[in-house]
Enzyme design. Structure first.
Site, mmCIF file in Angstrom:
data_model
loop_
_atom_site.group_PDB
_atom_site.id
_atom_site.type_symbol
_atom_site.label_atom_id
_atom_site.label_comp_id
_atom_site.label_asym_id
_atom_site.label_seq_id
_atom_site.Cartn_x
_atom_site.Cartn_y
_atom_site.Cartn_z
ATOM 1 N N ASN A 9 -53.944 -23.685 35.031
ATOM 2 C CA ASN A 9 -52.783 -22.840 35.483
ATOM 3 C C ASN A 9 -53.230 -21.432 35.569
ATOM 4 O OD1 ASN A 9 -50.565 -21.376 36.229
ATOM 5 N ND2 ASN A 9 -49.448 -21.745 34.136
ATOM 6 N N TRP A 10 -53.499 -21.495 36.968
ATOM 7 C CA TRP A 10 -54.192 -19.925 37.204
ATOM 8 C C TRP A 10 -53.324 -18.704 37.308
ATOM 9 C CZ3 TRP A 10 -57.943 -20.416 42.128
ATOM 10 C CH2 TRP A 10 -58.961 -21.331 41.935
ATOM 11 N N LYS A 11 -51.879 -18.995 37.119
ATOM 12 C CA LYS A 11 -50.934 -18.101 37.180
ATOM 13 C C LYS A 11 -51.200 -16.864 38.260
ATOM 14 C CE LYS A 11 -50.406 -18.785 32.190
ATOM 15 N NZ LYS A 11 -50.106 -18.395 30.818
ATOM 16 N N HIS A 94 -42.098 -23.281 33.519
ATOM 17 C CA HIS A 94 -42.970 -22.890 32.645
ATOM 18 C C HIS A 94 -42.075 -21.649 32.011
ATOM 19 C CE1 HIS A 94 -46.400 -20.253 31.449
ATOM 20 N NE2 HIS A 94 -47.204 -21.171 31.439
ATOM 21 N N GLU A 96 -43.040 -18.773 31.405
ATOM 22 C CA GLU A 96 -42.939 -17.287 32.040
ATOM 23 C C GLU A 96 -41.749 -17.535 33.108
ATOM 24 O OE1 GLU A 96 -47.168 -17.160 33.031
ATOM 25 O OE2 GLU A 96 -47.360 -16.952 30.769
ATOM 26 N N GLU A 166 -45.650 -26.299 25.635
ATOM 27 C CA GLU A 166 -46.450 -24.891 25.402
ATOM 28 C C GLU A 166 -45.644 -23.987 24.555
ATOM 29 O OE1 GLU A 166 -49.085 -24.344 29.051
ATOM 30 O OE2 GLU A 166 -47.250 -23.546 29.519
ATOM 31 N N GLY A 172 -51.215 -17.333 25.820
ATOM 32 C CA GLY A 172 -52.115 -15.858 26.168
ATOM 33 C C GLY A 172 -52.282 -14.981 24.906
ATOM 34 N N SER A 211 -53.185 -21.054 24.513
ATOM 35 C CA SER A 211 -54.535 -20.587 24.084
ATOM 36 C C SER A 211 -55.657 -21.803 23.598
ATOM 37 C CB SER A 211 -54.431 -19.763 22.569
ATOM 38 O OG SER A 211 -53.656 -18.491 23.089
ATOM 39 N N GLY A 232 -54.514 -21.832 30.652
ATOM 40 C CA GLY A 232 -54.170 -20.749 31.242
ATOM 41 C C GLY A 232 -55.531 -19.765 31.389
#
Ligand code: 13P
Length: 248
Positions: A9-11, A94, A96, A166, A172, A211, A232
């Site tokens: 997931n490149w975000k 997600h 976020e 997640e 992160g 992570s 990520g």
């Protein structure tokens, strides 16, 4: 036996120049990797993925989608459009997006339906915050998040989704869930899938995200109900992403 699935997931990262090197680096280093792998990239880079990855073992997808099919929804991208770029996967729910865009589980369920309706695979994310874990609410929180999606699907469609656990506090942060902690939640999610459709539950990959790195991937992926990873930060370097793929 479920094949392991490793998804990057490149975000909101990348540039046309950097992507080219990253995607080609991943393809070049795959060798005979057993894991299935994919990258979920920002929407403007989907065409580049199609150009570089068509004919390779690496699939690609998007990080979000509209719940609507078409129409006056400025800024939104619908599932049908994603299929025009060869997307196989779409991440929905997600944390976020839940946190910064106030997406609730009812909306996530609608997005999952929209993705399935266009023949793609939704990667349905669930996870608890640190506060919720410390209050002993993990099982209830992730259970409700997954149930909202399962209730919206017919039983046959259950086997066409991917679930990603997640924990929000692990994303992160450099602090992954221990393999035992993750396995406990994954087993619960598997039981929930089984209750809805026993046969499908055997084939639904349940990914861990938060992570995951080359140093901890092997141990996490050795757990019986951890079928892969949603990666990520470590997906932004070909070397690290490949190390995780090869650990699977
Ligand atoms: P990190 O691997 O950077 O913790 O991110 C995990 C994630 O949110 C993947 O969707």
């Amino acid at each position: 036996m479920r094949a392991k699935l490793i998804v990057g997931n490149w975000k909101m990262n990348g540039s046309r120049a950097a992507n080219e090197a990253l995607l080609k680096g991943i393809v070049a280093g795959l060798d005979n990797a057993r894991a299935v792998c994919a990258v979920c990239v920002p929407t403007p880079f989907l065409q580049q993925c199609e150009d570089v990855l068509t004919g390779t073992p690496v699939a690609w997808g998007a990080q979000d989608v509209s719940m609507h099919a078409f129409g006056a929804y400025t800024g939104e991208v619908c599932a049908k459009m994603l299929t025009e770029f060869g997307c196989r996967y779409v991440i929905v729910g997600h944390s976020e997006r839940r946190a910064y865009h106030r997406e609730d589980s009812a909306l996530v369920a609608k997005k999952a339906q929209a993705v399935l309706a266009e023949g793609m695979t939704p990667i349905v994310c669930v996870g608890e915050t640190l506060e919720q874990r410390e209050a002993g609410e993990t099982a209830q929180v992730v259970g409700a998040q997954l149930d909202a999606v399962l209730e919206a699907l017919d039983a046959a469609s259950v086997g066409r989704i991917v679930v990603a656990y997640e924990p929000v506090w692990a994303i992160g942060s450099g602090r992954n869930a221990t393999p035992a902690m993750a396995q406990e939640v994954h087993a619960q999610l598997r039981a929930q899938l089984k209750a809805r459709n026993a046969e499908a539950a055997e084939v639904v990959p349940i990914l861990y995200g938060g992570s995951m790195k080359p140093e901890n991937a092997k141990e996490l992926l050795a757990q019986p109900d951890i079928d892969g990873g949603l990666i990520g930060g470590a997906a932004l370097k070909a070397e690290d992403f490949l190390a995780i793929i090869h650990a699977a």
